[in-house]
Design a protein around this motif. Structure first.
Motif, PDB file in Angstrom:
ATOM      1  N   THR A   8       4.243  -8.089  -7.681  1.00 25.55           N
ATOM      2  CA  THR A   8       4.596  -6.677  -7.842  1.00 25.55           C
ATOM      3  C   THR A   8       5.300  -6.122  -6.609  1.00 25.55           C
ATOM      4  O   THR A   8       6.056  -5.149  -6.707  1.00 25.55           O
ATOM      5  N   TRP A   9       5.074  -6.763  -5.454  1.00 26.94           N
ATOM      6  CA  TRP A   9       5.729  -6.317  -4.220  1.00 26.94           C
ATOM      7  C   TRP A   9       7.176  -6.782  -4.138  1.00 26.94           C
ATOM      8  O   TRP A   9       8.045  -6.039  -3.663  1.00 26.94           O
ATOM      9  N   ALA A  10       7.473  -7.999  -4.596  1.00 20.83           N
ATOM     10  CA  ALA A  10       8.806  -8.582  -4.422  1.00 20.83           C
ATOM     11  C   ALA A  10       9.930  -7.693  -4.969  1.00 20.83           C
ATOM     12  O   ALA A  10      10.945  -7.486  -4.277  1.00 20.83           O
ATOM     13  N   PRO A  11       9.811  -7.120  -6.170  1.00 19.03           N
ATOM     14  CA  PRO A  11      10.878  -6.225  -6.649  1.00 19.03           C
ATOM     15  C   PRO A  11      11.034  -4.976  -5.782  1.00 19.03           C
ATOM     16  O   PRO A  11      12.156  -4.494  -5.580  1.00 19.03           O
ATOM     17  N   GLU A  38      -7.538  -3.648  -2.830  1.00 12.56           N
ATOM     18  CA  GLU A  38      -8.596  -3.786  -3.825  1.00 12.56           C
ATOM     19  C   GLU A  38      -8.274  -4.858  -4.864  1.00 12.56           C
ATOM     20  O   GLU A  38      -9.000  -5.023  -5.830  1.00 12.56           O
ATOM     21  N   ILE A  39      -7.160  -5.576  -4.665  1.00 16.80           N
ATOM     22  CA  ILE A  39      -6.746  -6.628  -5.606  1.00 16.80           C
ATOM     23  C   ILE A  39      -7.224  -7.976  -5.087  1.00 16.80           C
ATOM     24  O   ILE A  39      -6.983  -8.338  -3.932  1.00 16.80           O
ATOM     25  N   ILE A  47       3.437  -1.464  -8.151  1.00 15.15           N
ATOM     26  CA  ILE A  47       2.136  -1.798  -7.575  1.00 15.15           C
ATOM     27  C   ILE A  47       1.076  -1.061  -8.391  1.00 15.15           C
ATOM     28  O   ILE A  47       1.033   0.175  -8.402  1.00 15.15           O
ATOM     29  N   PRO A  48       0.193  -1.777  -9.111  1.00 16.38           N
ATOM     30  CA  PRO A  48      -0.714  -1.113 -10.055  1.00 16.38           C
ATOM     31  C   PRO A  48      -1.882  -0.378  -9.415  1.00 16.38           C
ATOM     32  O   PRO A  48      -2.420   0.560  -9.993  1.00 16.38           O
ATOM     33  N   GLU A 105       0.837  -1.203   0.000  1.00 19.15           N
ATOM     34  CA  GLU A 105       0.000   0.000   0.000  1.00 19.15           C
ATOM     35  C   GLU A 105       0.872   1.254   0.000  1.00 19.15           C
ATOM     36  O   GLU A 105       0.612   2.208  -0.743  1.00 19.15           O
ATOM     37  N   THR A 106       1.917   1.244   0.821  1.00 13.79           N
ATOM     38  CA  THR A 106       2.809   2.396   0.880  1.00 13.79           C
ATOM     39  C   THR A 106       3.470   2.634  -0.476  1.00 13.79           C
ATOM     40  O   THR A 106       3.545   3.771  -0.963  1.00 13.79           O
ATOM     41  N   ALA A 107       3.965   1.555  -1.092  1.00 11.77           N
ATOM     42  CA  ALA A 107       4.625   1.674  -2.395  1.00 11.77           C
ATOM     43  C   ALA A 107       3.666   2.199  -3.454  1.00 11.77           C
ATOM     44  O   ALA A 107       4.047   3.013  -4.314  1.00 11.77           O
ATOM     45  N   PHE A 108       2.400   1.746  -3.390  1.00  8.10           N
ATOM     46  CA  PHE A 108       1.418   2.222  -4.361  1.00  8.10           C
ATOM     47  C   PHE A 108       1.195   3.719  -4.225  1.00  8.10           C
ATOM     48  O   PHE A 108       1.220   4.469  -5.213  1.00  8.10           O
TER      49      PHE A 108
END
Length: 346
Positions: A304-307, A294-295, A288-289, A266-269
């Motif tokens: 998307t989080w791992a990188p 909401e996913i 993070i799209p 969430e923070t990265a988004f």
């Protein structure tokens, strides 16, 4: 966590802010909106003109530990997060007070996340009261008092708010990670095992397939773990050494890491973090799209989080500090997290 902003000057705010550091306006956290609200009138009236709403701060605002709001017509002393406290320390002791402030900060972040996940009601007249409560206490020579969970009551020792003591315990327990928010997320995992698994046959059978049989004697399992340690190659099936002790602890540890990943995502988004490294391997590219809450599928969240996690760990190493996320999520552990995500989504 999301980024908050002042409703008057749009200056970015931290979750804990009770006023804007730029324009000075009072702000407070609204449980209904899961957002910081900015006021058009000075403290203590706290009015929002466009909503014609009047609010009061939580009773713990006076201690500087809570900025959550209560609609004036609710006539409550404490906000949702602070109403979960059963026991707090003697605040006349300055050392206790400083530790309690740290505990409250971590607990408020936990409650925010549980609200985002839809796992807490707001205790209104149409919903049953919350059975989750917290004790923040010291041992005071009683070795039977420990951080833990029992029937909805989570006990957190004040000593865990002491960074020196916490680091000592981390080394004693051979842990990679030991933080206050980690404790809260782990212990609340036990509470949600009771809420989501116990007594629900379909969920219980799936739990046993993935985590193992919780009917294994818990006391004996813990004694064996402390005497013998984790089995070899535990990383292939567990997120931590402690998770190997018993299926209940595996669940609580995995639950905590699921919450870690959701919060980081969430923070990265909200910060628009994109990882596009200048190397050929595209497996470490990621973005993070959308808001991860909401996913529907956890696979998308994890991939998307791992990188992002890899990039954050690399930045930390450049500063000579430990990895923010010093763990490897194996395919088996990922399946466990997907099970948790599915349960919560339902």
């Amino acid at each position: 966590m999301k980024i908050f902003e002042c409703g008057h000057c749009f200056h970015p705010l931290y979750f804990e802010n009770s006023s804007c550091e730029k324009c000075g306006n009072h702000v407070g956290f609204s449980v209904k909106d899961l957002d910081l609200k900015s006021f058009d009138s000075p403290f203590p009236s706290l009015e929002i003109n466009d909503e014609k709403g009047k609010f009061t701060y939580c009773g713990n605002y006076k201690f500087g530990v809570c900025n959550w709001l209560i609609p004036q017509d609710e006539n409550s002393e404490f906000c949702l997060a602070c109403s979960l406290n059963r026991t707090i320390p003697d605040l006349s002791d300055q050392e206790n007070f400083e530790k309690w402030k740290k505990l409250e900060s971590a607990k408020h972040r936990l409650v925010y996340q549980l609200l985002k996940l839809g796992l807490l009601n707001t205790k209104n007249s149409t919903e049953k009261p919350i059975s989750l409560m917290f004790d923040f206490i010291a041992k005071q020579g009683n070795d039977k008092i420990n951080t833990g969970h029992q029937n909805g009551l989570i006990t957190i020792l004040l000593s865990e708010a002491d960074s020196v003591h916490r680091e000592y315990m981390r080394k004693q327990m051979s842990e990679q990670y030991r933080t206050l928010i980690g404790h809260f997320r782990h212990e609340v995992g036990h509470y949600y095992w009771d809420q989501l698994i116990a007594g629900q046959e379909e969920n219980l059978q799936e739990f046993r397939r993935i985590f193992g049989d919780e009917q294994l004697d818990y006391g004996q399992a813990l004694n064996s773990h402390y005497q013998n340690g984790a089995p070899q190659n535990w990383q292939q099936s567990f997120i931590s050494q402690y998770a190997t002790a018993h299926p209940w602890e595996d669940w609580a540890e995995t639950w905590a890491h699921y919450l870690h990943i959701m919060d980081m995502s969430e923070t990265a988004f909200y910060f628009g973090v994109t990882v596009n490294p200048r190397i050929k391997d595209e497996s470490v590219k990621g973005k993070i799209p959308t808001d991860p809450y909401e996913i529907n599928g956890f696979d998308e969240i994890y991939e998307t989080w791992a990188p992002v996690s890899f990039a954050i760990n690399s930045l930390n190493r450049g500063m000579g500090i430990p990895d923010a996320y010093p763990f490897v999520v194996s395919p088996v552990v990922l399946e466990k997290m997907k099970f948790i995500h599915q349960l919560i989504s339902q």
